[in-house]
Each structure stands twice: as structure tokens, then as C-alpha cells.
Design a protein around this motif. Structure first.
Motif, mmCIF file in Angstrom:
data_model
loop_
_atom_site.group_PDB
_atom_site.id
_atom_site.type_symbol
_atom_site.label_atom_id
_atom_site.label_comp_id
_atom_site.label_asym_id
_atom_site.label_seq_id
_atom_site.Cartn_x
_atom_site.Cartn_y
_atom_site.Cartn_z
ATOM 1 N N MET A 114 15.002 -9.049 10.941
ATOM 2 C CA MET A 114 13.926 -9.281 9.968
ATOM 3 C C MET A 114 14.427 -8.918 8.565
ATOM 4 S SD MET A 114 11.381 -5.968 10.154
ATOM 5 C CE MET A 114 11.952 -4.437 9.407
ATOM 6 N N GLY A 169 13.414 -7.330 4.718
ATOM 7 C CA GLY A 169 12.462 -6.475 4.026
ATOM 8 C C GLY A 169 13.015 -6.038 2.679
ATOM 9 N N ARG A 188 2.933 -5.051 13.424
ATOM 10 C CA ARG A 188 3.265 -6.289 12.726
ATOM 11 C C ARG A 188 2.410 -6.284 11.452
ATOM 12 N NH1 ARG A 188 3.807 -12.070 14.861
ATOM 13 N NH2 ARG A 188 4.130 -10.999 16.831
ATOM 14 N N SER A 244 -0.435 -7.423 5.732
ATOM 15 C CA SER A 244 -0.125 -7.475 4.308
ATOM 16 C C SER A 244 0.405 -6.119 3.892
ATOM 17 C CB SER A 244 -1.384 -7.773 3.475
ATOM 18 O OG SER A 244 -1.681 -9.139 3.515
ATOM 19 N N GLN A 263 7.249 -2.710 3.255
ATOM 20 C CA GLN A 263 7.389 -4.024 2.608
ATOM 21 C C GLN A 263 8.346 -4.853 3.473
ATOM 22 O OE1 GLN A 263 8.515 -2.763 -1.328
ATOM 23 N NE2 GLN A 263 6.477 -1.966 -1.751
ATOM 24 N N ALA A 264 7.855 -5.177 4.651
ATOM 25 C CA ALA A 264 8.643 -5.840 5.693
ATOM 26 C C ALA A 264 7.664 -6.443 6.701
ATOM 27 C CB ALA A 264 9.556 -4.817 6.372
ATOM 28 N N PRO A 265 8.142 -7.307 7.592
ATOM 29 C CA PRO A 265 7.209 -7.898 8.566
ATOM 30 C C PRO A 265 6.781 -6.931 9.671
ATOM 31 C CG PRO A 265 9.231 -9.205 8.338
ATOM 32 C CD PRO A 265 9.463 -7.941 7.608
ATOM 33 N N LEU A 278 6.168 -12.264 0.832
ATOM 34 C CA LEU A 278 6.992 -11.054 0.872
ATOM 35 C C LEU A 278 8.389 -11.261 0.289
ATOM 36 C CD1 LEU A 278 7.348 -8.101 1.829
ATOM 37 C CD2 LEU A 278 7.993 -9.021 4.069
ATOM 38 N N GLU A 279 8.964 -12.448 0.514
ATOM 39 C CA GLU A 279 10.345 -12.632 0.025
ATOM 40 C C GLU A 279 10.447 -12.568 -1.502
ATOM 41 O OE1 GLU A 279 8.775 -14.853 2.027
ATOM 42 O OE2 GLU A 279 9.167 -16.935 1.435
ATOM 43 N N ARG A 300 2.622 -10.881 1.270
ATOM 44 C CA ARG A 300 2.295 -11.445 2.583
ATOM 45 C C ARG A 300 3.554 -11.868 3.317
ATOM 46 N NH1 ARG A 300 -3.269 -12.819 2.883
ATOM 47 N NH2 ARG A 300 -2.648 -13.720 4.855
ATOM 48 N N PRO A 301 3.837 -11.225 4.455
ATOM 49 C CA PRO A 301 4.989 -11.656 5.236
ATOM 50 C C PRO A 301 4.758 -13.064 5.786
ATOM 51 C CG PRO A 301 4.142 -9.532 6.027
ATOM 52 C CD PRO A 301 3.136 -10.083 5.063
ATOM 53 N N GLN A 310 5.552 -14.744 11.768
ATOM 54 C CA GLN A 310 6.723 -14.416 12.584
ATOM 55 C C GLN A 310 6.609 -15.090 13.947
ATOM 56 O OE1 GLN A 310 9.332 -12.370 11.551
ATOM 57 N NE2 GLN A 310 8.315 -12.485 9.565
#
Ligand SMILES: [Zn+2]
Length: 343
Positions: A1, A3, A31, A34, A113-115, A316-317, A337-338, A341
Motif C-alpha cells: 500500500m 501512504g 481500513r 478518510s 494518512q494511508a489506506p 490520498l495520493e 480519501r484513500p 482498495q
């Protein structure tokens, strides 16, 4: 993943990170629905707080439980949960008196700050909602994880009561939610100190009755003018600088209360000045866990809408842009927002 990782001043990278695992039987992995960028993330981002190694960022989170350790009893896979930036057991003597952020077994939660995120002490830290909330409620529920919980603590620590006169130093997201908290606690007059039109507007929406745009001596004089010459009953200090703390002390009436929640950077207090100010000081990292059940109820019953502080939503990216926008004060607070997944 992938982050967010902070490498140094103004260098946030979105890069490959290890997928979080259950490391202790009391852990959970969630998971992330947000996440967001905190005002306190800006201290290391600006190089004011030093980091010694690349650091996964983010400590505000809500999401769906993906997996729990063997010892976890109160939260289950598939539940929607909210936790705080300090994991706590919620059973030790310190937790029992309501100071979970000073739990004897506390652990900092980082890398949100990751999925996906590992949360230690899941039973004590996470609070589940009875149902999966609608998308529309996610920003407000996320806000409870830190920024609203912290604003609420500032107002509580400052002894805000029905009828109180309150002054709020700082117009960041915490200060604005301090206004909302004071309003909800029944304050009659709420003076927001802000010089930014968009923040003044939100402060008014949240319940501010007066805006003071002056700072320093002039700001203090304005607050005194508005409070029969004595200062406010309750002052919320939501910045953490020498100037904001001095402002807070000088804006409080004798016998009044200061709730200070801005992480102090280079603040020192003069003992004699403090002695003669006659104020109560109470603050620190907010024991968000204490307030979560009550605040979740307020959000689910549409009594408060703290999610309004998010005025920027990014995938998120684009986390680095979230930091830039907040650093340059183009945004009050950025929601991340991730991407969906795969299961
Ligand atoms: Zn504890």
C-alpha cells in the motif's frame, strides 16, 4: 500500500509502505474511510519540530475494522470505528478518571494518512458505531478523532458553562471547533479572534457572537472592552505559541479559566505574571477517548456538524498538496480519501 511519509521540511512523499499487521493480540487493523492533515502535522512539516528519520504521517482516522488480534473483545471485523491519536487501555487508574491521553500504557498512533492502519489497544481505543454511517457523515465522524475532540476538551478544560463568556485564541480548525463546542455547552457570548474572512464566517456559523481581528495588546484591549473591562470567563488557547499563550492569559478575567490545547513550541511562562493573573490553567493532549461516545451521538443525531472545517477534499495520493494548502493557509483543513482498495 502507499501512504504519506515526511522526509524533512516541506517534503511529504506518497510512497510504498509496509501493510500494517497485527503485532500484538490487543491490536486491530482498520481500513481507513478518510484521514486528514492536522495543524500539529505542520510543526514538523515546517521544520519547527525536528524529525530524525522518514516518518509515516497522520493520526486522525476512522474506518472499518479489517482484522483484530486474539485478545480483542469489544470491536469486531466489519464495524465502523473511530479512535484517537493516543491508544489507551481505558482501564488503568488514569483512564478511569478520564485522562486516556495520559494512559499508563498509552501508545501514539501514527501513519493514518494511508489506506490501512494498525491501532494498538483496540478494545480501549476504538469506539464502534451501531451501524455503518452514511458517506455524508464521514467528515464529521472523522473530525471527532482529534480536531473536534480537542476543541471540545479546550472548552471543557476552560470550564465553559451555560451563560459563559468565551474567547477563542486561534482560528485554525481546532479553534473553530472550540467555538462550536462552546456554543454546544451553552456559552452566551463567544468571541473568536481571527483576521481571515473565510474563517470568521465559519466561526459565526459555529456560534461566534463577536469577532476580534486585532492581536497583541490591541487584541487584549478589545476583549476587555467587550467584557466589562475584566476579560472572558473562559479562554480557549488553540495555537501553542508564546504570543497566543500570553494573549490567552491576558484575556482571561481573574478567577477565569484557560483551556490550552495548542502543542506548545517555545512557550515559557513568567511565574510572577501567572501568580498575579489569578487564572486557572488546564490543558494538554485532549483525552478524546473520554468524549467519543458523547460526540458520536451528537453527530449521528445531527446536533453538530464539525466536518464543516474540511474545506478541501483530496484523493490520498495528493496528500502533499493538502500539507501545502494548509501551510499556506489556503485551506483550513484537508480531508484525504484513500482510493477503493481491492479486497
Ligand atoms: Zn489507561
Amino acid at each position: 500500500m502507499q501512504g504519506a511519509v515526511l522526509y524533512g521540511p516541506r517534503d511529504v512523499r506518497f510512497e510504498e509502505r509496509e501493510f500494517p499487521k497485527i503485532m500484538k493480540p490487543t491490536d486491530a487493523v482498520i481500513r481507513i474511510s478518510s484521514a486528514c492533515v492536522c495543524g500539529s502535522d505542520l510543526w514538523p512539516y515546517r521544520g519547527i519540530a525536528e524529525i530524525t528519520q522518514p516518518t509515516p504521517m497522520g493520526h486522525e482516522y476512522c474506518g472499518i475494522v479489517e482484522e483484530v488480534g486474539k485478545a480483542v473483545k469489544s470491536v469486531k471485523q466489519g464495524q465502523f470505528v473511530i479512535g484517537s491519536f493516543f491508544a489507551s487501555d481505558n482501564t488503568c487508574p488514569t483512564c478511569q478518571i478520564g485522562y486516556q491521553s495520559s494512559c499508563q500504557h498509552r501508545e501514539l498512533v501514527g501513519g493514518a494518512q494511508a489506506p490501512f492502519l494498525r491501532v494498538p489497544l483496540a478494545d480501549g481505543t476504538l469506539v464502534a458505531t451501531s451501524e455503518i454511517p452514511s458517506e455524508a457523515l464521514i467528515p464529521s465522524l472523522l473530525a471527532l478523532s482529534d480536531v473536534m475532540g480537542t476543541g471540545w476538551f479546550a472548552a471543557d478544560a476552560a470550564n465553559v458553562k451555560p451563560g459563559s463568556t468565551v474567547a477563542v485564541v486561534g482560528d485554525g480548525a481546532v479553534g473553530l471547533l472550540g467555538v462550536l463546542s462552546a456554543k454546544k455547552m451553552g456559552a452566551e457570548r463567544i468571541i473568536a479572534m481571527s483576521r481571515h474572512p473565510s474563517r470568521q464566517k465559519l466561526a459565526r456559523e459555529f456560534g461566534a457572537t463577536d469577532i476580534v481581528s486585532e492581536r497583541g495588546e490591541e487584541g487584549i484591549a478589545r476583549i476587555k472592552e467587550l467584557t466589562k473591562g475584566i476579560g472572558a470567563d473562559s479562554v480557549l488557547e488553540c495555537v501553542g505559541t508564546q504570543q497566543s499563550m500570553t494573549q490567552a492569559i491576558n484575556c482571561t478575567r481573574p478567577g477565569g479559566y484557560i483551556g490550552y490545547v495548542g502543542v506548545p513550541h517555545g512557550v515559557s511562562l513568567d511565574g510572577e505574571q501567572l501568580f498575579f493573573s489569578h487564572v486557572h490553567l488546564h490543558g494538554g493532549p485532549a483525552p478524546v477517548r473520554r468524549y467519543l461516545p458523547e460526540l458520536i451521538k451528537l453527530v449521528l443525531n445531527d446536533k453538530v456538524n464539525p466536518g464543516k472545517v474540511f474545506d478541501l477534499t483530496l484523493p490520498l495520493e495528493q496528500v502533499a498538496e493538502g500539507y501545502r494548502a494548509m501551510d499556506e493557509r489556503r485551506a483550513i483543513k484537508a480531508l484525504l480519501r484513500p482510493a477503493e482498495q481491492p479486497d
